[in-house]
Design a protein around this motif. Structure first.
Motif, PDB file in Angstrom:
ATOM      1  N   SER A 171      11.485  33.772  27.759  1.00  0.00           N
ATOM      2  CA  SER A 171      10.792  32.454  27.763  1.00  0.00           C
ATOM      3  C   SER A 171       9.531  32.794  28.079  1.00  0.00           C
ATOM      4  N   ASP A 172       8.819  32.439  29.328  1.00  0.00           N
ATOM      5  CA  ASP A 172       7.615  32.447  29.748  1.00  0.00           C
ATOM      6  C   ASP A 172       7.165  33.406  30.662  1.00  0.00           C
ATOM      7  N   GLY A 173       8.013  34.328  30.914  1.00  0.00           N
ATOM      8  CA  GLY A 173       7.424  35.586  31.777  1.00  0.00           C
ATOM      9  C   GLY A 173       6.934  36.597  31.268  1.00  0.00           C
ATOM     10  N   THR A 174       6.514  37.705  32.044  1.00  0.00           N
ATOM     11  CA  THR A 174       5.716  38.628  31.201  1.00  0.00           C
ATOM     12  C   THR A 174       6.628  39.971  31.537  1.00  0.00           C
ATOM     13  N   TYR A 175       7.537  40.083  32.208  1.00  0.00           N
ATOM     14  CA  TYR A 175       8.377  41.195  32.138  1.00  0.00           C
ATOM     15  C   TYR A 175       9.518  41.026  31.186  1.00  0.00           C
ATOM     16  N   THR A 176       9.970  42.296  30.564  1.00  0.00           N
ATOM     17  CA  THR A 176      11.258  42.055  29.565  1.00  0.00           C
ATOM     18  C   THR A 176      12.321  42.065  30.673  1.00  0.00           C
ATOM     19  N   PRO A 177      13.440  41.777  30.053  1.00  0.00           N
ATOM     20  CA  PRO A 177      14.626  41.661  31.020  1.00  0.00           C
ATOM     21  C   PRO A 177      14.899  43.127  31.583  1.00  0.00           C
ATOM     22  N   ILE A 178      14.578  44.216  30.987  1.00  0.00           N
ATOM     23  CA  ILE A 178      14.922  45.514  31.386  1.00  0.00           C
ATOM     24  C   ILE A 178      13.761  45.904  32.258  1.00  0.00           C
ATOM     25  N   GLU A 179      12.576  45.500  31.948  1.00  0.00           N
ATOM     26  CA  GLU A 179      11.516  45.653  32.970  1.00  0.00           C
ATOM     27  C   GLU A 179      11.736  45.078  34.359  1.00  0.00           C
ATOM     28  N   LEU A 180      12.285  43.951  34.148  1.00  0.00           N
ATOM     29  CA  LEU A 180      12.552  43.117  35.506  1.00  0.00           C
ATOM     30  C   LEU A 180      13.569  43.484  36.185  1.00  0.00           C
ATOM     31  N   VAL A 181      14.989  44.131  35.551  1.00  0.00           N
ATOM     32  CA  VAL A 181      15.813  44.729  36.378  1.00  0.00           C
ATOM     33  C   VAL A 181      15.355  45.881  37.146  1.00  0.00           C
ATOM     34  N   ASP A 182      14.453  46.743  36.355  1.00  0.00           N
ATOM     35  CA  ASP A 182      14.018  48.002  37.182  1.00  0.00           C
ATOM     36  C   ASP A 182      13.053  47.456  38.158  1.00  0.00           C
ATOM     37  N   TYR A 183      12.424  46.391  38.134  1.00  0.00           N
ATOM     38  CA  TYR A 183      11.585  46.036  39.317  1.00  0.00           C
ATOM     39  C   TYR A 183      12.292  45.448  40.529  1.00  0.00           C
ATOM     40  N   ALA A 184      13.466  44.661  40.163  1.00  0.00           N
ATOM     41  CA  ALA A 184      14.399  44.390  41.198  1.00  0.00           C
ATOM     42  C   ALA A 184      14.935  45.326  42.102  1.00  0.00           C
ATOM     43  N   VAL A 185      15.212  46.377  41.269  1.00  0.00           N
ATOM     44  CA  VAL A 185      15.841  47.729  41.934  1.00  0.00           C
ATOM     45  C   VAL A 185      15.053  48.285  42.766  1.00  0.00           C
ATOM     46  N   LYS A 186      13.904  48.530  42.253  1.00  0.00           N
ATOM     47  CA  LYS A 186      12.527  48.921  43.026  1.00  0.00           C
ATOM     48  C   LYS A 186      12.428  48.492  44.169  1.00  0.00           C
ATOM     49  N   LYS A 187      12.652  47.039  44.135  1.00  0.00           N
ATOM     50  CA  LYS A 187      12.075  46.321  45.337  1.00  0.00           C
ATOM     51  C   LYS A 187      13.533  46.064  46.264  1.00  0.00           C
ATOM     52  N   ASN A 188      14.606  46.885  45.951  1.00  0.00           N
ATOM     53  CA  ASN A 188      16.023  46.837  46.581  1.00  0.00           C
ATOM     54  C   ASN A 188      16.470  45.373  46.974  1.00  0.00           C
ATOM     55  N   LEU A 189      16.527  44.762  45.911  1.00  0.00           N
ATOM     56  CA  LEU A 189      17.182  43.551  45.981  1.00  0.00           C
ATOM     57  C   LEU A 189      18.490  43.690  45.444  1.00  0.00           C
ATOM     58  N   SER A 190      19.567  42.983  46.295  1.00  0.00           N
ATOM     59  CA  SER A 190      20.850  43.220  46.062  1.00  0.00           C
ATOM     60  C   SER A 190      21.517  42.289  45.110  1.00  0.00           C
ATOM     61  N   ALA A 191      20.965  41.095  44.754  1.00  0.00           N
ATOM     62  CA  ALA A 191      21.383  40.391  43.305  1.00  0.00           C
ATOM     63  C   ALA A 191      19.998  39.797  42.890  1.00  0.00           C
ATOM     64  N   ILE A 192      20.160  39.343  41.627  1.00  0.00           N
ATOM     65  CA  ILE A 192      19.328  38.486  40.922  1.00  0.00           C
ATOM     66  C   ILE A 192      19.839  37.742  40.003  1.00  0.00           C
ATOM     67  N   SER A 193      19.205  36.804  39.500  1.00  0.00           N
ATOM     68  CA  SER A 193      19.519  35.918  38.438  1.00  0.00           C
ATOM     69  C   SER A 193      18.487  35.700  37.344  1.00  0.00           C
ATOM     70  N   GLY A 205       0.155  36.559  42.528  1.00  0.00           N
ATOM     71  CA  GLY A 205       0.469  36.062  43.886  1.00  0.00           C
ATOM     72  C   GLY A 205       1.906  35.802  44.201  1.00  0.00           C
ATOM     73  N   VAL A 206       2.700  35.465  43.163  1.00  0.00           N
ATOM     74  CA  VAL A 206       4.153  35.281  43.386  1.00  0.00           C
ATOM     75  C   VAL A 206       4.851  36.562  42.953  1.00  0.00           C
ATOM     76  N   ASP A 207       5.467  37.078  43.932  1.00  0.00           N
ATOM     77  CA  ASP A 207       6.511  38.284  43.704  1.00  0.00           C
ATOM     78  C   ASP A 207       7.562  38.245  43.889  1.00  0.00           C
ATOM     79  N   LEU A 208       8.438  39.105  43.093  1.00  0.00           N
ATOM     80  CA  LEU A 208       9.810  39.166  43.028  1.00  0.00           C
ATOM     81  C   LEU A 208      10.183  39.323  44.177  1.00  0.00           C
ATOM     82  N   GLY A 209      11.440  38.443  44.583  1.00  0.00           N
ATOM     83  CA  GLY A 209      12.011  38.435  45.908  1.00  0.00           C
ATOM     84  C   GLY A 209      11.421  37.914  47.346  1.00  0.00           C
ATOM     85  N   ASN A 210       9.988  37.850  47.070  1.00  0.00           N
ATOM     86  CA  ASN A 210       9.220  37.575  48.440  1.00  0.00           C
ATOM     87  C   ASN A 210       8.271  36.227  48.152  1.00  0.00           C
ATOM     88  N   GLY A 211       7.930  35.857  46.902  1.00  0.00           N
ATOM     89  CA  GLY A 211       7.091  34.817  46.777  1.00  0.00           C
ATOM     90  C   GLY A 211       5.726  35.013  47.118  1.00  0.00           C
TER      91      GLY A 211
END
Length: 221
Positions: free
Chosen positions: A13-35, A193-199
């Motif tokens: 839609s209107d994000g700048t990370y691809t789905p795969i890039e987003l997953v990699d970033y979420a793993v890097k940030k140690n998130l347990s679950a994402i949607s 300024g809005v970061d994944l998992g932490n706002g």
């Protein structure tokens, strides 16, 4: 503490990370679950799920979508988050496509959004409630109307919400027997300024929210 993020946008839609890039970033940030909750589409969902499964990544993925509904007295409408779309391994792609098609062919009302997602075994939540420019009293009434239509949750934890506002929303959640959901509304560089998992840096969304949502899906089966 295990933490999550249930409001994320990708290049589908209107994000700048691809789905795969987003997953990699979420793993890097140690998130347990994402949607991933792209606007009115689920086209990035399958790519993310396939990547997680094939790579055996240590993260839970919840299929989602942010539905842009019209009406309810709002000039720009309201946004309904959809989660836990019922799917099997064999019918996954078909169901994801059908949900999107049903939404595109609907009246576009909040009631229709809630109905469609409920028919697929999913859970709906009102996104970013403060963005509708209503007083807390007016929001209470709006949320009550949506709850009477079958809305199951409220995004009480959100990037711009203060501790006081979160407390007020939790009281509304209790009043209407709703679930608490939470998300950063991460768009990558589109929302600096809005970061994944932490706002903005100090937001915490506990994994307990996912357990509560799972229990609610069991209740509705």
């Amino acid at each position: 503490m295990k933490t999550i993020d249930l409001h994320i946008h990708t290049t589908a839609s209107d994000g700048t990370y691809t789905p795969i890039e987003l997953v990699d970033y979420a793993v890097k940030k140690n998130l347990s679950a994402i949607s991933i909750t792209d606007h009115d589409t689920m086209k990035g969902i399958q790519k993310a799920m396939d990547y997680i499964n094939k790579s055996h990544l240590p993260i839970e993925f919840i299929p989602g979508m942010e539905m842009s509904a019209s009406g309810m007295g709002q000039v720009y409408g309201i946004h309904i988050l959809a989660y836990f779309i019922d799917k099997s391994q064999e019918e996954g792609v078909l169901i994801l496509n059908n949900v999107e098609m049903d939404w595109r062919n609907s009246s576009g009302s909040p009631e229709e959004a809630i109905k469609i997602i409920s028919e697929y075994g999913g859970i709906t939540s009102l996104a970013h409630p403060l963005e509708y420019c209503l007083s807390m009293t007016e929001l209470d009434k709006l949320i009550g109307k949506l709850a009477s239509m079958g809305l199951k949750g409220l995004e009480a934890i959100y990037t711009t919400h203060t501790d006081t506002q979160i407390k007020q929303f939790k009281a509304i959640v209790t009043k209407y027997n709703l679930l608490i959901t939470g998300g950063s509304d991460f768009h990558g560089t589109r929302k600096p300024g809005v970061d994944l998992g932490n706002g903005f840096g100090n937001m915490v969304i506990p994994y307990d929210i996912v357990n509560a949502m799972k229990n609610k899906t069991i209740e509705t089966v």
